[in-house]
Design a protein around this motif. Structure first.
Motif, PDB file in Angstrom:
ATOM      1  N   GLN A 143      31.675  -3.661 -12.708  1.00 32.60           N
ATOM      2  CA  GLN A 143      30.389  -3.782 -13.394  1.00 32.60           C
ATOM      3  C   GLN A 143      29.870  -2.413 -13.820  1.00 32.60           C
ATOM      4  O   GLN A 143      29.344  -2.263 -14.923  1.00 32.60           O
ATOM      5  CB  GLN A 143      29.360  -4.502 -12.525  1.00 32.60           C
ATOM      6  N   LYS A 144      30.026  -1.408 -12.972  1.00 25.17           N
ATOM      7  CA  LYS A 144      29.591  -0.051 -13.331  1.00 25.17           C
ATOM      8  C   LYS A 144      30.373   0.452 -14.534  1.00 25.17           C
ATOM      9  O   LYS A 144      29.787   1.026 -15.464  1.00 25.17           O
ATOM     10  CB  LYS A 144      29.785   0.909 -12.158  1.00 25.17           C
ATOM     11  N   LEU A 145      31.683   0.243 -14.526  1.00 21.52           N
ATOM     12  CA  LEU A 145      32.503   0.670 -15.653  1.00 21.52           C
ATOM     13  C   LEU A 145      32.150  -0.118 -16.909  1.00 21.52           C
ATOM     14  O   LEU A 145      32.075   0.444 -18.006  1.00 21.52           O
ATOM     15  CB  LEU A 145      33.987   0.515 -15.315  1.00 21.52           C
ATOM     16  N   LEU A 146      31.923  -1.417 -16.752  1.00 22.55           N
ATOM     17  CA  LEU A 146      31.543  -2.243 -17.895  1.00 22.55           C
ATOM     18  C   LEU A 146      30.219  -1.770 -18.484  1.00 22.55           C
ATOM     19  O   LEU A 146      30.073  -1.685 -19.704  1.00 22.55           O
ATOM     20  CB  LEU A 146      31.453  -3.711 -17.485  1.00 22.55           C
ATOM     21  N   GLY A 198      28.234   3.407 -36.764  1.00 24.33           N
ATOM     22  CA  GLY A 198      29.416   3.413 -37.618  1.00 24.33           C
ATOM     23  C   GLY A 198      30.607   4.136 -37.022  1.00 24.33           C
ATOM     24  O   GLY A 198      31.753   3.832 -37.350  1.00 24.33           O
ATOM     25  N   SER A 199      30.353   5.084 -36.136  1.00 22.27           N
ATOM     26  CA  SER A 199      31.450   5.865 -35.557  1.00 22.27           C
ATOM     27  C   SER A 199      32.037   5.240 -34.289  1.00 22.27           C
ATOM     28  O   SER A 199      33.017   5.739 -33.746  1.00 22.27           O
ATOM     29  CB  SER A 199      30.958   7.275 -35.238  1.00 22.27           C
ATOM     30  N   ILE A 200      31.444   4.138 -33.818  1.00 26.01           N
ATOM     31  CA  ILE A 200      31.919   3.479 -32.593  1.00 26.01           C
ATOM     32  C   ILE A 200      32.459   2.103 -32.975  1.00 26.01           C
ATOM     33  O   ILE A 200      31.747   1.284 -33.539  1.00 26.01           O
ATOM     34  CB  ILE A 200      30.788   3.341 -31.555  1.00 26.01           C
ATOM     35  N   PRO A 201      33.725   1.846 -32.645  1.00 22.09           N
ATOM     36  CA  PRO A 201      34.325   0.559 -33.029  1.00 22.09           C
ATOM     37  C   PRO A 201      33.648  -0.630 -32.359  1.00 22.09           C
ATOM     38  O   PRO A 201      33.242  -0.555 -31.203  1.00 22.09           O
ATOM     39  CB  PRO A 201      35.768   0.662 -32.533  1.00 22.09           C
ATOM     40  N   ASN A 202      33.534  -1.712 -33.107  1.00 20.16           N
ATOM     41  CA  ASN A 202      33.094  -2.978 -32.542  1.00 20.16           C
ATOM     42  C   ASN A 202      34.295  -3.609 -31.838  1.00 20.16           C
ATOM     43  O   ASN A 202      35.395  -3.647 -32.391  1.00 20.16           O
ATOM     44  CB  ASN A 202      32.567  -3.918 -33.630  1.00 20.16           C
ATOM     45  N   LEU A 203      34.087  -4.089 -30.639  1.00 21.48           N
ATOM     46  CA  LEU A 203      35.161  -4.681 -29.849  1.00 21.48           C
ATOM     47  C   LEU A 203      35.065  -6.199 -29.774  1.00 21.48           C
ATOM     48  O   LEU A 203      35.985  -6.858 -29.316  1.00 21.48           O
ATOM     49  CB  LEU A 203      35.150  -4.100 -28.425  1.00 21.48           C
ATOM     50  N   LYS A 204      33.955  -6.735 -30.238  1.00 24.22           N
ATOM     51  CA  LYS A 204      33.709  -8.174 -30.170  1.00 24.22           C
ATOM     52  C   LYS A 204      34.853  -8.942 -30.839  1.00 24.22           C
ATOM     53  O   LYS A 204      35.161  -8.727 -32.000  1.00 24.22           O
ATOM     54  CB  LYS A 204      32.387  -8.511 -30.849  1.00 24.22           C
ATOM     55  N   ALA A 247      27.166   0.607 -22.966  1.00 22.10           N
ATOM     56  CA  ALA A 247      26.213   1.612 -23.461  1.00 22.10           C
ATOM     57  C   ALA A 247      26.541   2.039 -24.885  1.00 22.10           C
ATOM     58  O   ALA A 247      25.637   2.283 -25.684  1.00 22.10           O
ATOM     59  CB  ALA A 247      26.201   2.817 -22.531  1.00 22.10           C
ATOM     60  N   CYS A 248      27.806   2.105 -25.216  1.00 17.53           N
ATOM     61  CA  CYS A 248      28.195   2.508 -26.576  1.00 17.53           C
ATOM     62  C   CYS A 248      28.616   1.330 -27.449  1.00 17.53           C
ATOM     63  O   CYS A 248      28.245   1.258 -28.616  1.00 17.53           O
ATOM     64  CB  CYS A 248      29.362   3.499 -26.518  1.00 17.53           C
ATOM     65  N   HIS A 249      29.405   0.423 -26.885  1.00 14.98           N
ATOM     66  CA  HIS A 249      29.999  -0.653 -27.678  1.00 14.98           C
ATOM     67  C   HIS A 249      29.114  -1.888 -27.790  1.00 14.98           C
ATOM     68  O   HIS A 249      29.416  -2.781 -28.579  1.00 14.98           O
ATOM     69  CB  HIS A 249      31.361  -1.046 -27.095  1.00 14.98           C
ATOM     70  N   GLY A 250      28.019  -1.956 -27.021  1.00 17.92           N
ATOM     71  CA  GLY A 250      27.110  -3.095 -27.089  1.00 17.92           C
ATOM     72  C   GLY A 250      27.460  -4.155 -26.070  1.00 17.92           C
ATOM     73  O   GLY A 250      28.615  -4.282 -25.664  1.00 17.92           O
ATOM     74  N   ILE A 251      26.470  -4.932 -25.677  1.00 16.55           N
ATOM     75  CA  ILE A 251      26.641  -5.904 -24.599  1.00 16.55           C
ATOM     76  C   ILE A 251      27.669  -6.980 -24.942  1.00 16.55           C
ATOM     77  O   ILE A 251      28.367  -7.478 -24.074  1.00 16.55           O
ATOM     78  CB  ILE A 251      25.297  -6.546 -24.188  1.00 16.55           C
TER      79      ILE A 251
END
Length: 106
Positions: A31-34, A50-56, A39-43
């Protein structure tokens, strides 16, 4: 019941609560790592940077492979290279699965 079986049963009774504690500690670490990833990729794996990839919805195996490459320095990023070095392969699988679903899992 033989003495050996009694000792084994007693050992298992002592070990059982410890196993639960280990699993709980691993869940807390995950959970801490998640939270660090969120924090960057969104919940849910999507963000407005724009500089951070969406992982959804991203393919789980693809994400694991990318994390492995960051960890081994085959792929480099100032932040992700540091983060990936903290992860075990099991944690990589957990993170990738979380973001591949593309939804909150709380």
């Amino acid at each position: 019941m033989s003495v050996m079986k009694i000792k084994l049963a007693a050992f298992m009774l002592v070990l059982a609560p410890l196993t639960g504690q280990v699993q709980q500690a691993q869940a807390q670490d995950n959970q801490k790592l998640l939270n660090m990833c969120i924090a960057c990729h969104g919940i849910d794996g999507s963000n407005s940077y724009g500089s951070i990839p969406n992982l959804k919805g991203q393919n789980t195996q693809y994400m694991v492979e990318q994390l492995k490459q960051f960890k081994s320095d085959q792929r480099q990023d100032k932040t992700m290279s540091k983060v990936a070095k903290l992860l075990t392969e099991e944690q990589m699988q957990f993170m990738a699965h979380y973001f591949s679903t593309g939804k909150e899992q709380y």
